[in-house]
Design a protein around this motif. Structure first.
Motif, short mmCIF file in Angstrom:
data_model
loop_
_atom_site.label_atom_id
_atom_site.label_comp_id
_atom_site.label_asym_id
_atom_site.label_seq_id
_atom_site.Cartn_x
_atom_site.Cartn_y
_atom_site.Cartn_z
N ARG A 292 0.81 -1.19 0.00
CA ARG A 292 0.00 0.00 0.00
C ARG A 292 0.86 1.25 0.00
O ARG A 292 1.90 1.31 0.62
N TYR A 293 0.36 2.27 -0.73
CA TYR A 293 0.96 3.60 -0.72
C TYR A 293 -0.14 4.56 -0.32
O TYR A 293 -1.22 4.57 -0.91
N PRO A 302 -2.58 1.19 -4.63
CA PRO A 302 -1.79 -0.01 -4.88
C PRO A 302 -0.39 0.23 -5.42
O PRO A 302 0.44 -0.67 -5.39
N THR A 303 -0.11 1.41 -5.99
CA THR A 303 1.20 1.65 -6.60
C THR A 303 1.71 3.03 -6.24
O THR A 303 0.94 3.94 -5.87
N ARG A 304 3.01 3.21 -6.38
CA ARG A 304 3.61 4.53 -6.18
C ARG A 304 3.09 5.52 -7.22
O ARG A 304 2.88 6.70 -6.91
N ALA A 305 2.83 5.06 -8.45
CA ALA A 305 2.32 5.95 -9.49
C ALA A 305 0.94 6.49 -9.10
O ALA A 305 0.65 7.68 -9.28
N ALA A 306 0.08 5.63 -8.56
CA ALA A 306 -1.24 6.08 -8.13
C ALA A 306 -1.12 7.09 -7.00
O ALA A 306 -1.85 8.09 -6.96
N GLN A 307 -0.18 6.86 -6.09
CA GLN A 307 0.04 7.81 -5.00
C GLN A 307 0.49 9.16 -5.56
O GLN A 307 0.00 10.22 -5.13
N SER A 308 1.41 9.14 -6.52
CA SER A 308 1.93 10.39 -7.10
C SER A 308 0.81 11.19 -7.77
O SER A 308 0.73 12.41 -7.61
N ILE A 309 -0.05 10.51 -8.54
CA ILE A 309 -1.13 11.20 -9.23
C ILE A 309 -2.14 11.75 -8.22
O ILE A 309 -2.59 12.90 -8.34
N ALA A 310 -2.51 10.94 -7.21
CA ALA A 310 -3.48 11.40 -6.21
C ALA A 310 -2.97 12.63 -5.48
O ALA A 310 -3.72 13.60 -5.28
N ASP A 311 -1.70 12.62 -5.08
CA ASP A 311 -1.16 13.78 -4.35
C ASP A 311 -1.04 15.00 -5.26
O ASP A 311 -1.28 16.13 -4.83
N PHE A 327 -10.50 6.84 -7.44
CA PHE A 327 -9.61 5.90 -8.11
C PHE A 327 -10.34 4.59 -8.32
O PHE A 327 -10.93 4.03 -7.38
N HIS A 328 -10.33 4.07 -9.56
CA HIS A 328 -10.92 2.77 -9.89
C HIS A 328 -9.79 1.74 -9.93
O HIS A 328 -8.99 1.71 -10.87
N ARG A 329 -9.74 0.92 -8.91
CA ARG A 329 -8.63 -0.04 -8.78
C ARG A 329 -8.59 -1.04 -9.92
O ARG A 329 -7.53 -1.42 -10.40
N SER A 330 -9.75 -1.48 -10.39
CA SER A 330 -9.78 -2.54 -11.40
C SER A 330 -9.14 -2.11 -12.71
O SER A 330 -8.58 -2.93 -13.43
N SER A 331 -9.22 -0.82 -13.03
CA SER A 331 -8.66 -0.34 -14.31
C SER A 331 -7.49 0.61 -14.13
O SER A 331 -6.94 1.11 -15.11
N SER A 332 -7.08 0.87 -12.87
CA SER A 332 -6.01 1.83 -12.58
C SER A 332 -6.30 3.19 -13.22
O SER A 332 -5.44 3.80 -13.86
N VAL A 333 -7.52 3.66 -13.06
CA VAL A 333 -7.97 4.92 -13.65
C VAL A 333 -8.47 5.86 -12.56
O VAL A 333 -9.24 5.45 -11.69
N PHE A 334 -8.00 7.13 -12.61
CA PHE A 334 -8.57 8.19 -11.78
C PHE A 334 -9.67 8.87 -12.58
O PHE A 334 -9.49 9.19 -13.75
N GLU A 335 -10.80 9.09 -11.92
CA GLU A 335 -11.91 9.78 -12.56
C GLU A 335 -12.14 11.10 -11.83
O GLU A 335 -12.38 11.12 -10.62
N LEU A 336 -12.04 12.21 -12.55
CA LEU A 336 -12.30 13.53 -11.99
C LEU A 336 -13.78 13.83 -12.08
O LEU A 336 -14.40 13.60 -13.13
N LEU A 337 -14.34 14.32 -10.98
CA LEU A 337 -15.78 14.58 -10.91
C LEU A 337 -16.03 16.07 -10.80
O LEU A 337 -15.30 16.80 -10.12
N ASP A 338 -17.10 16.53 -11.45
CA ASP A 338 -17.45 17.93 -11.34
C ASP A 338 -18.29 18.15 -10.08
O ASP A 338 -18.53 17.22 -9.30
N ALA A 339 -18.73 19.37 -9.88
CA ALA A 339 -19.46 19.72 -8.65
C ALA A 339 -20.75 18.94 -8.51
O ALA A 339 -21.26 18.76 -7.40
#
Length: 860
Positions: A292-293, A302-311, A327-339
């Protein structure tokens, strides 16, 4: 050359077994008729147990003899590589071994005996071994039980513990071995057969419920006039001190937290608190946290890359002003949401050779490069997403509710653990400098030291005391000669004690050790019998230490070690699961009870709720309620256990809508910690996934001041899982989560033949009609073990068809990324799998796992 010299001389990689070892290994493999079928079980459980203790692990006299010969023939390095050496001989000597199995040929065993004795004649008859020193006492116990307590039939292990006439003794009692009954039987035997007065026996438990259970059992065995002293260690200390102050019991943790929070929310301390949290964050204190990161806002990724993008997203203003990301773990995709919660943009972590649907894509190397954060902001702005670099003030506001809360709880725990040792703030700082000294943790430790002194001051000003303080005062008072612990309408004097029995000794603490040593100073004739299971030591986070268990014989000179390894509670398969989790970490348990059982493993990937179940809430709730309803329907008692109470209670939300009211009472719900020492017919373990086992947060490093290490934290996590799987009598269901997040602690157990991977369709729905039986379809259309399966154009067309289908999701999986869907098995069988539009490309590979777990591969 002696065996010791040979082993010391060995080095480098493990060499192949010597000829004599090969002969023994062939004979062993000939007796292991199920080795080919259960090789994974032998490799992951049995052979590690053999390495740890080959005598205890042996399942028959012949096997014990062969393993003893093998151990003598191998070097230490060869012995440690036993699984590899067994596999090598199984492969190289397959024909010889098969012949011996088929014709029950005894020549292999004879060959072992010839090679061991150096002669071709039969070995001389073995002399009958002398009985062990405790044998007469064991026989006396068996006779006593038969006459005085015919309902109690002790095992030889229990009889040895009950009747020992040795001095101090440590009893290693595995789960289900009957330790509570054995302790009471020990006291009864001392009173009825050895002439020990009841007031000479002191039985100590760790909590009030355990003490109450001991008293209840003692009342069943002994008349009122023959009851030994039974109480908790804290109660003994209270009677010795008789404090005038109000004593905090369950409120101590809350009082410490109140003091910490008062400083945390004090306006005058805000700058200091902010700098403390930010310095902890800037140090990137993830360190060793398993798989874990942790992001700045407290998400486990799950990865250092995911941690870097989230931060980077958080520092760029996302996650505030009504905007958020997930973050969608199954596809390693971050989804940005509007208001409004709608999807605004997708960011994928991927290998450039494996394109998939996302607005922005970054690989591991890119996210690790300097300047990535600024690059991400530029890319976001180019995509129409406004960003703003977050200063420390805004960052503080964004994370104070996540990292801040977690850090506060960690500091509260530091204070309570320090109180177990009766440290002052200065003591805590001194120990930190000696054991750790890392500057990134200085602020947190200094705050802990201040809180420790403030807590002690607050207790004094309020005329209060906590139990750690009471116990330390009791130890000092006994050392000064005060020995009266009368109470509850009964007199008691430490100097009269000749036998002390301590339960749950694996959870011993420094303060309890100080008290017992003081008692022994006033009662030099007293013999200590400490009973516990080091595999169930799960309270180190609260200040206990296994060092007292491990070093018992050193701390009590002349002490002996007894073992109760026979599990009388659970089926053999459940005992095997527990042993596999703890393999190589001590002597394995043995199944004594002749019970049949069942162990099932369920993954959440293939769970599909009925429309009625969907109204229950989360899919995991519907899934667990299916299992609960099934067990309760068969009249069983059930325990639903998880790492946290929140997860366990969420899993059974709506239980009253699924089963009758009288059945609800037969279902316990809670944490594994809270259920320790209890049992049920069936246990459902929820959330046995990588995010929960192990669960290691960066704040663990603050525990270095107490001697914590990453290895010790992982071992504690393994013990916690062991406690969970050892609670059921006959039925164990393990819900593991998603395939892409397995628990490494459960992995070896999942390979056991008795663990059945089960389809949810085989369990009746909690609500509604049975669901359609479905098959899992995996489509490989890209990179497969280093080569492209399809042409570039076919790949894109196939990808578009799979995306348009709607039922498929992308699963990045190393060199075998694929698309996966759950499809109606009947409809899938009705037509050729390769006739589907997305499967008509040359080179495509389709794998189908049918509801009965049968697998088929289709290629074009």
């Amino acid at each position: 050359m002696t065996s010791t010299t040979r082993r010391a001389a060995s080095g480098g990689t493990a060499p192949a077994p010597a000829p004599r070892s090969v002969v023994v290994l062939r004979a062993l493999l000939a007796t292991w008729r199920d080795y080919d079928e259960k090789s994974a079980w032998y490799r992951t459980w049995f052979l590690p147990s053999v390495i740890a203790d080959h005598v205890a692990a042996a399942r028959s006299d012949v096997e014990r003899e062969l393993l003893t010969d093998l151990h003598a023939a191998m070097t230490e390095r060869q012995w440690r590589a036993l699984p590899e050496n067994v596999a090598r001989v199984a492969k190289d000597s397959a024909a010889t071994i098969a012949k011996a199995r088929t014709f029950r040929d005894s020549s292999l065993l004879a060959g072992v005996r010839r090679s061991t004795s150096g002669a071709t004649s039969a070995p001389p008859p073995r002399a009958k071994s002398a009985p062990p020193p405790e044998a007469p006492a064991m026989d006396a116990v068996l006779e006593w039980a038969r006459k005085e307590h015919p309902e109690f039939r002790p095992t030889p292990e229990q009889a040895a513990v009950i009747g020992t006439t040795h001095g101090h003794a440590l009893v290693e009692a595995r789960a289900g071995s009957g330790k509570t009954t054995t302790m009471i039987a020990r006291a009864a035997h001392l009173i009825e057969r050895r002439g020990v007065r009841p007031d000479e026996i002191l039985m100590l438990a760790f909590n009030s419920s355990a003490a109450a259970d001991l008293r209840r059992r003692a009342e069943e065995w002994l008349p009122a006039a023959a009851q030994p002293h039974i109480m908790t260690l804290d109660a003994l200390a209270y009677r010795l001190v008789r404090p005038a102050e109000r004593v905090l019991a369950e409120d101590a943790d809350r009082r410490v937290e109140e003091i910490v929070r008062s400083l945390w929310h004090d306006p005058a301390s805000q700058d200091e608190m902010r700098e403390l949290v930010l310095s902890f964050v800037r140090a990137d204190a993830d360190g060793e946290t398993g798989t874990r990161y942790w992001s700045l806002r407290g998400d486990a990724l799950p990865t250092r890359a995911a941690q870097s993008i989230a931060d980077a997203l958080l520092r760029s203003g996302l996650g505030s002003d009504g905007r958020d990301f997930r973050f969608h773990r199954s596809s390693s995709v971050f989804e940005l949401l509007d208001a409004d919660g709608g999807s605004q943009l997708r960011i994928a972590i991927t290998d450039p050779r494996r394109p998939f649907s996302a607005d922005l894509r970054y690989d591991e190397r890119t996210t690790a490069a300097s300047g990535f954060e600024e690059r991400l902001r530029r890319d976001l702005r180019s995509a129409g997403v406004p960003t703003a670099e977050m200063d420390d003030d805004r960052l503080w506001e964004a994370i104070r509710g996540s990292i801040g809360e977690r850090l506060l709880r960690a500091i509260t725990q530091i204070v309570m653990r320090a109180r177990q040792r009766m440290w002052s703030g200065a003591d805590l700082l001194r120990e930190w400098r000696q054991r750790d000294g890392d500057e990134s943790r200085r602020g947190a430790i200094e705050l802990g030291a201040r809180m420790l002194d403030l807590y002690a001051q607050a207790l004094a000003e309020a005329h209060e005391e906590d139990f750690p303080g009471i116990v330390w005062r009791a130890a000092a008072r006994v050392g000064e000669g005060f020995t009266d612990f009368s109470g509850g309408g009964r007199s008691g004097d430490v100097r009269a004690i000749t036998h002390i029995v301590i339960d749950e000794f694996q959870d011993f603490t420094p303060r309890f050790d100080a008290l017992i040593q003081a008692v022994l100073g006033q009662a030099p004739r007293a013999r200590v019998m400490a009973v516990g299971d080091d595999w169930q030591a799960i309270n180190e986070f609260a200040g206990s230490s296994t060092e007292y268990f491990a070093e018992f014989t050193a701390r009590f000179p002349g002490a002996m070690r007894l073992r109760m390894l026979g599990n009388q509670r659970s089926s053999a398969d459940i005992v095997d699961v527990g042993n596999s989790i703890m393999a190589g970490r001590g002597r394995p348990a043995r199944a004594v009870a002749e019970l049949t059982g069942r162990i099932r493993q369920f993954g959440m990937d293939d769970f599909e709720p009925t429309p009625e179940e969907e109204r229950l809430g989360r899919p995991s709730t519907s899934a667990v309620l299916r299992l609960v309803k099934e067990h309760l329907g068969h009249g069983r008692t059930v325990a639903v256990l998880a790492r946290t109470r929140e997860v366990a209670e969420r899993a059974v939300a709506g239980l009253a809508r699924v089963v009758p009211p009288d059945a609800v009472a037969r279902c316990d719900v809670g944490t594994i910690h809270s259920y320790k020492g209890r049992e049920a017919d069936a246990v459902i373990l929820v959330g046995v996934a990588g995010w929960a086992f192990p669960h290691v947060h960066p704040t663990w490093q603050l525990g270095r001041v107490f001697g914590d290490s990453f290895a010790s934290i992982l071992t504690a996590e393994r013990r916690l899982l062991y406690v969970g799987v050892s609670r059921p009598r006959r039925w164990l269901d393990v819900v593991t989560g998603r395939e892409d997040d397995p628990s490494p602690l459960w992995e070896s157990a999942s390979l056991l033949p008795a663990v059945r991977r089960t389809d949810w369709a085989s369990v009746a729905p909690a609500l509604g009609a049975p669901a359609v039986r479905r098959a899992t379809v995996r489509v490989y259309n890209g990179m497969y073990d280093g080569r492209w399966l399809l042409s570039w154009d076919d790949f894109h067309e196939s990808k578009n068809l799979l995306t348009a289908d709607g039922g498929f999701r992308y699963e990045p999986s190393g060199g075998r990324a694929h698309w996966v869907a759950r499809m109606d098995a009947a409809e899938l069988r009705a037509r050729d799998v390769l006739d589907h539009p997305w499967a008509r490309f040359d080179g495509i590979r389709v794998e189908v796992e049918w509801p009965d777990r049968r697998r088929q591969v289709f290629t074009r």
